[in-house]
Motif scaffolding. Structure first.
Motif, PDB file in Angstrom:
ATOM      1  N   ALA A  71       0.829  -1.185   0.058  1.00  0.00           N
ATOM      2  CA  ALA A  71       0.135   0.142   0.027  1.00  0.00           C
ATOM      3  C   ALA A  71       0.929   1.266   0.060  1.00  0.00           C
ATOM      4  O   ALA A  71       0.701   2.423  -0.794  1.00  0.00           O
ATOM      5  N   ALA A  72       1.995   1.266   0.513  1.00  0.00           N
ATOM      6  CA  ALA A  72       2.996   2.493   0.787  1.00  0.00           C
ATOM      7  C   ALA A  72       3.409   2.526  -0.625  1.00  0.00           C
ATOM      8  O   ALA A  72       3.687   3.883  -0.863  1.00  0.00           O
ATOM      9  N   ARG A  74       2.249   1.813  -3.580  1.00  0.00           N
ATOM     10  CA  ARG A  74       1.148   2.487  -4.245  1.00  0.00           C
ATOM     11  C   ARG A  74       0.854   3.882  -3.964  1.00  0.00           C
ATOM     12  O   ARG A  74       0.727   4.793  -4.984  1.00  0.00           O
ATOM     13  N   ASP A  75       0.838   4.157  -2.909  1.00  0.00           N
ATOM     14  CA  ASP A  75       0.621   5.496  -2.488  1.00  0.00           C
ATOM     15  C   ASP A  75       1.757   6.372  -3.053  1.00  0.00           C
ATOM     16  O   ASP A  75       1.325   7.588  -3.444  1.00  0.00           O
ATOM     17  N   ARG A  76       3.027   5.948  -2.952  1.00  0.00           N
ATOM     18  CA  ARG A  76       4.134   6.761  -3.208  1.00  0.00           C
ATOM     19  C   ARG A  76       4.019   6.775  -4.801  1.00  0.00           C
ATOM     20  O   ARG A  76       4.366   7.958  -5.481  1.00  0.00           O
ATOM     21  N   GLU A  78       1.314   6.782  -6.834  1.00  0.00           N
ATOM     22  CA  GLU A  78       0.217   7.855  -6.943  1.00  0.00           C
ATOM     23  C   GLU A  78       0.409   9.216  -6.825  1.00  0.00           C
ATOM     24  O   GLU A  78       0.130  10.167  -7.440  1.00  0.00           O
ATOM     25  N   LYS A  79       1.224   9.356  -5.571  1.00  0.00           N
ATOM     26  CA  LYS A  79       1.908  10.711  -5.399  1.00  0.00           C
ATOM     27  C   LYS A  79       2.560  11.265  -6.468  1.00  0.00           C
ATOM     28  O   LYS A  79       2.489  12.234  -6.875  1.00  0.00           O
ATOM     29  N   TYR A  82       0.506  12.440  -9.333  1.00  0.00           N
ATOM     30  CA  TYR A  82      -0.334  13.443  -9.229  1.00  0.00           C
ATOM     31  C   TYR A  82       0.928  14.718  -9.189  1.00  0.00           C
ATOM     32  O   TYR A  82       0.457  16.124  -9.758  1.00  0.00           O
TER      33      TYR A  82
END
Length: 124
Positions: A71-72, A74-76, A78-79, A82
């Motif tokens: 999850a970390a 994937r968040d990185r 996506e960040k 963006y």
């Protein structure tokens, strides 16, 4: 970060140029902005370099779409996507606002010169 400030400054100048104001004040303001436009041209190559950098990073970015990613991660991922989109929009906005300021100043100078010609014809 630099592009954010540049876009904000260009937007503020564009608003100030388009607001109705007395003729003398507008003429002075247009001449001041015209003097600032030439050194501010650094925005265009800087934005182009930033766009190339964004493109290169996008092409060489590790994809995180499989089930193996945490999850970390994937968040990185996506960040970073963006952030790249935001920077791309800022680069395009900086170039468009610079062009708009240039055209507004040019039109104001043309209007001023036409008013001077009209004044000369009226006095003759």
């Amino acid at each position: 970060m630099i592009l954010t400030y540049v876009v904000a400054a260009e937007a503020a100048l564009a608003v100030l140029l388009t607001l109705p104001s007395p003729k003398l004040l507008k003429n002075r303001f247009v001449s001041l902005i015209s003097l600032l436009l030439q050194p501010a041209l650094f925005v265009v190559p800087f934005a182009a370099f930033q766009l190339l950098d964004i493109y290169w990073k996008n092409e060489h970015r590790l994809m995180c779409t499989s089930e193996v990613c945490t999850a970390a991660e994937r968040d990185r991922y996506e960040k970073s996507i963006y952030k790249a989109q935001r920077n791309g929009i800022l680069c395009i906005a900086a170039c468009l606002l610079y062009w708009s300021l240039y055209r507004i100043c040019k039109y104001q100078k043309e209007i001023q010169s036409l008013e001077e010609v009209e004044k000369r014809y009226k006095t003759q």
